[in-house]
Design a protein around this motif. Structure first.
Motif, PDB file in Angstrom:
ATOM      1  N   THR A   1       3.155   2.112   3.030  1.00 32.90           N
ATOM      2  CA  THR A   1       2.526   2.243   4.341  1.00 32.90           C
ATOM      3  C   THR A   1       2.089   0.894   4.916  1.00 32.90           C
ATOM      4  O   THR A   1       1.744   0.812   6.088  1.00 32.90           O
ATOM      5  CB  THR A   1       1.308   3.188   4.290  1.00 32.90           C
ATOM      6  OG1 THR A   1       0.436   2.768   3.231  1.00 32.90           O
ATOM      7  CG2 THR A   1       1.750   4.626   4.027  1.00 32.90           C
TER       8      THR A   1
ATOM      9  N   TYR B   1      -0.105   6.978  -5.509  1.00 33.29           N
ATOM     10  CA  TYR B   1      -0.789   6.450  -4.330  1.00 33.29           C
ATOM     11  C   TYR B   1      -1.711   5.292  -4.717  1.00 33.29           C
ATOM     12  O   TYR B   1      -2.046   5.119  -5.884  1.00 33.29           O
ATOM     13  CB  TYR B   1      -1.624   7.544  -3.663  1.00 33.29           C
ATOM     14  CG  TYR B   1      -0.812   8.641  -3.023  1.00 33.29           C
ATOM     15  CD1 TYR B   1      -0.298   8.494  -1.738  1.00 33.29           C
ATOM     16  CD2 TYR B   1      -0.568   9.829  -3.706  1.00 33.29           C
ATOM     17  CE1 TYR B   1       0.446   9.505  -1.148  1.00 33.29           C
ATOM     18  CE2 TYR B   1       0.176  10.843  -3.122  1.00 33.29           C
ATOM     19  CZ  TYR B   1       0.673  10.683  -1.850  1.00 33.29           C
ATOM     20  OH  TYR B   1       1.408  11.682  -1.279  1.00 33.29           O
TER      21      TYR B   1
ATOM     22  N   LEU C   1       2.793  10.741   4.150  1.00 29.63           N
ATOM     23  CA  LEU C   1       3.862  10.374   3.227  1.00 29.63           C
ATOM     24  C   LEU C   1       4.610  11.595   2.721  1.00 29.63           C
ATOM     25  O   LEU C   1       5.841  11.570   2.575  1.00 29.63           O
ATOM     26  CB  LEU C   1       3.303   9.575   2.046  1.00 29.63           C
ATOM     27  CG  LEU C   1       3.442   8.057   2.175  1.00 29.63           C
ATOM     28  CD1 LEU C   1       2.634   7.340   1.117  1.00 29.63           C
ATOM     29  CD2 LEU C   1       4.902   7.640   2.084  1.00 29.63           C
ATOM     30  N   GLU C   2       3.909  12.658   2.460  1.00 21.83           N
ATOM     31  CA  GLU C   2       4.570  13.887   2.002  1.00 21.83           C
ATOM     32  C   GLU C   2       5.502  14.423   3.071  1.00 21.83           C
ATOM     33  O   GLU C   2       6.633  14.842   2.783  1.00 21.83           O
ATOM     34  CB  GLU C   2       3.528  14.927   1.612  1.00 21.83           C
ATOM     35  CG  GLU C   2       2.800  14.592   0.304  1.00 21.83           C
ATOM     36  CD  GLU C   2       1.849  15.674  -0.132  1.00 21.83           C
ATOM     37  OE1 GLU C   2       1.895  16.789   0.448  1.00 21.83           O
ATOM     38  OE2 GLU C   2       1.052  15.424  -1.051  1.00 21.83           O
TER      39      GLU C   2
ATOM     40  N   ARG D   1      -3.926   1.684  -2.656  1.00 17.02           N
ATOM     41  CA  ARG D   1      -3.812   0.477  -1.842  1.00 17.02           C
ATOM     42  C   ARG D   1      -3.704  -0.739  -2.757  1.00 17.02           C
ATOM     43  O   ARG D   1      -4.168  -0.746  -3.885  1.00 17.02           O
ATOM     44  CB  ARG D   1      -5.032   0.343  -0.924  1.00 17.02           C
ATOM     45  CG  ARG D   1      -5.191   1.524   0.031  1.00 17.02           C
ATOM     46  CD  ARG D   1      -6.154   1.195   1.136  1.00 17.02           C
ATOM     47  NE  ARG D   1      -5.614   0.177   2.042  1.00 17.02           N
ATOM     48  CZ  ARG D   1      -6.320  -0.350   3.042  1.00 17.02           C
ATOM     49  NH1 ARG D   1      -7.565   0.047   3.259  1.00 17.02           N
ATOM     50  NH2 ARG D   1      -5.786  -1.255   3.836  1.00 17.02           N
TER      51      ARG D   1
ATOM     52  N   ARG E   1      -1.054  -2.186  -4.290  1.00 18.44           N
ATOM     53  CA  ARG E   1      -0.236  -2.100  -5.499  1.00 18.44           C
ATOM     54  C   ARG E   1       0.267  -3.496  -5.840  1.00 18.44           C
ATOM     55  O   ARG E   1       0.712  -4.232  -4.965  1.00 18.44           O
ATOM     56  CB  ARG E   1       0.948  -1.154  -5.297  1.00 18.44           C
ATOM     57  CG  ARG E   1       0.598   0.229  -4.777  1.00 18.44           C
ATOM     58  CD  ARG E   1      -0.353   0.966  -5.688  1.00 18.44           C
ATOM     59  NE  ARG E   1       0.198   1.138  -7.040  1.00 18.44           N
ATOM     60  CZ  ARG E   1      -0.509   1.558  -8.072  1.00 18.44           C
ATOM     61  NH1 ARG E   1      -1.802   1.824  -7.924  1.00 18.44           N
ATOM     62  NH2 ARG E   1       0.067   1.721  -9.252  1.00 18.44           N
TER      63      ARG E   1
ATOM     64  N   ASP F   1       0.829  -1.213   0.000  1.00 13.75           N
ATOM     65  CA  ASP F   1       0.000   0.000   0.000  1.00 13.75           C
ATOM     66  C   ASP F   1       0.858   1.256   0.000  1.00 13.75           C
ATOM     67  O   ASP F   1       1.947   1.286   0.592  1.00 13.75           O
ATOM     68  CB  ASP F   1      -0.878   0.053   1.260  1.00 13.75           C
ATOM     69  CG  ASP F   1      -2.018  -0.946   1.238  1.00 13.75           C
ATOM     70  OD1 ASP F   1      -2.155  -1.683   0.245  1.00 13.75           O
ATOM     71  OD2 ASP F   1      -2.768  -0.986   2.236  1.00 13.75           O
ATOM     72  N   VAL F   2       0.330   2.269  -0.632  1.00 14.25           N
ATOM     73  CA  VAL F   2       0.903   3.619  -0.561  1.00 14.25           C
ATOM     74  C   VAL F   2      -0.262   4.549  -0.236  1.00 14.25           C
ATOM     75  O   VAL F   2      -0.946   5.059  -1.119  1.00 14.25           O
ATOM     76  CB  VAL F   2       1.581   4.034  -1.883  1.00 14.25           C
ATOM     77  CG1 VAL F   2       2.284   5.380  -1.709  1.00 14.25           C
ATOM     78  CG2 VAL F   2       2.563   2.975  -2.356  1.00 14.25           C
ATOM     79  N   GLY F   3      -0.524   4.727   1.040  1.00 18.53           N
ATOM     80  CA  GLY F   3      -1.655   5.546   1.465  1.00 18.53           C
ATOM     81  C   GLY F   3      -1.204   6.713   2.330  1.00 18.53           C
ATOM     82  O   GLY F   3      -0.026   7.050   2.375  1.00 18.53           O
ATOM     83  N   ASN F   4      -2.162   7.321   3.038  1.00 18.31           N
ATOM     84  CA  ASN F   4      -1.857   8.422   3.964  1.00 18.31           C
ATOM     85  C   ASN F   4      -1.069   9.539   3.282  1.00 18.31           C
ATOM     86  O   ASN F   4       0.104   9.779   3.564  1.00 18.31           O
ATOM     87  CB  ASN F   4      -1.062   7.905   5.179  1.00 18.31           C
ATOM     88  CG  ASN F   4      -1.827   6.844   5.947  1.00 18.31           C
ATOM     89  OD1 ASN F   4      -3.037   6.919   6.079  1.00 18.31           O
ATOM     90  ND2 ASN F   4      -1.109   5.843   6.436  1.00 18.31           N
ATOM     91  N   HIS F   5      -1.728  10.237   2.360  1.00 16.00           N
ATOM     92  CA  HIS F   5      -1.064  11.245   1.540  1.00 16.00           C
ATOM     93  C   HIS F   5      -0.253  12.251   2.343  1.00 16.00           C
ATOM     94  O   HIS F   5       0.933  12.457   2.086  1.00 16.00           O
ATOM     95  CB  HIS F   5      -2.115  12.007   0.707  1.00 16.00           C
ATOM     96  CG  HIS F   5      -2.798  11.166  -0.320  1.00 16.00           C
ATOM     97  ND1 HIS F   5      -3.333   9.947  -0.043  1.00 16.00           N
ATOM     98  CD2 HIS F   5      -3.016  11.395  -1.639  1.00 16.00           C
ATOM     99  CE1 HIS F   5      -3.879   9.443  -1.143  1.00 16.00           C
ATOM    100  NE2 HIS F   5      -3.696  10.296  -2.116  1.00 16.00           N
TER     101      HIS F   5
END
Length: 216
Positions: free
Chosen positions: A100, A30, A13-14, A32, A34, A6-10
């Motif tokens: 994430t 982004y 992460l920034e 979930r 991937r 997952d690549v969440g929580n914008h």
């Protein structure tokens, strides 16, 4: 073997990328769950300073006319730590992959989601194919506390240390410096790994409570 992440929580992460001086957060991909062969975001320093770039999650590609596709004969979403010394990418083209959470299963059954509750980086390798980049996630041996969920491996997580991040991205043949990090760990930045059962590996439907792993 890590095959979904997952690549969440914008916002988190920034801030995470900014804390390491990584440019290009606006280009972060982004999403979930991937999956292999999809475009994912990686961090490289091949242009001098660390920045976000896009890559195909499958290290080896094959030319098809004017395009490149994942190589059918070489499934290469992961790179086993035992073979790193024989890979030129380990010396010359290391990358980091923002995430994430990730999903593991035992023989395709009983999938679970692993997370620390905060963003982190997978350690990876990348290759260039013309104007394209590809990548893989480095996998270590499994940890005693996670073998019941995936008996073979655990992805390599970059420690939350500025000096490690810089050294990893800078390339160079001094790979012996990374040897202490080629041991599976379930703690990251003061947080312990947690696990939660899933209905399916690619779904976001949970079927059980969060379990916190305890280091031993």
């Amino acid at each position: 073997m890590c095959s979904v992440f997952d690549v969440g929580n914008h916002a988190d992460l920034e801030r995470f990328l900014d804390s390491y001086g990584i440019r290009g957060a606006k280009h972060l991909i982004y999403g979930r769950r991937r999956r292999p062969t999809q475009q994912v975001s990686i961090v490289t320093a091949r242009k001098g300073s660390p920045e976000i770039e896009s890559a195909i999650w499958h290290l080896y590609l094959d030319r098809h006319g004017d395009t490149w596709r994942p190589h059918k004969k070489y499934w290469s979403i992961n790179s086993n730590w035992k073979k790193l010394d024989s890979r030129p990418e380990y010396r010359k083209s290391r990358c980091l992959i923002p995430a994430t959470a990730w999903v593991e299963s035992q023989g395709g059954k009983n999938p679970v989601e692993f997370s620390y509750g905060v963003p982190f980086f997978f350690c990876g390798l990348y290759k260039t194919w013309g104007n394209l980049l590809s990548c893989s996630i480095i996998t270590l041996d499994s940890h005693p506390a996670t073998k019941c969920y995936h008996e073979k491996s655990l992805p390599m997580i970059a420690p939350a240390k500025d000096e490690f991040i810089k050294a990893w991205l800078n390339g160079g043949d001094k790979t012996a410096d990374f040897t202490p990090y080629l041991n599976p760990m379930i703690e990251y930045s003061g947080k312990t790994l947690s696990v939660r059962p899933l209905a399916k590996a690619t779904s976001t439907e949970y079927i059980g409570k969060v379990i916190s792993m305890i280091e031993y």
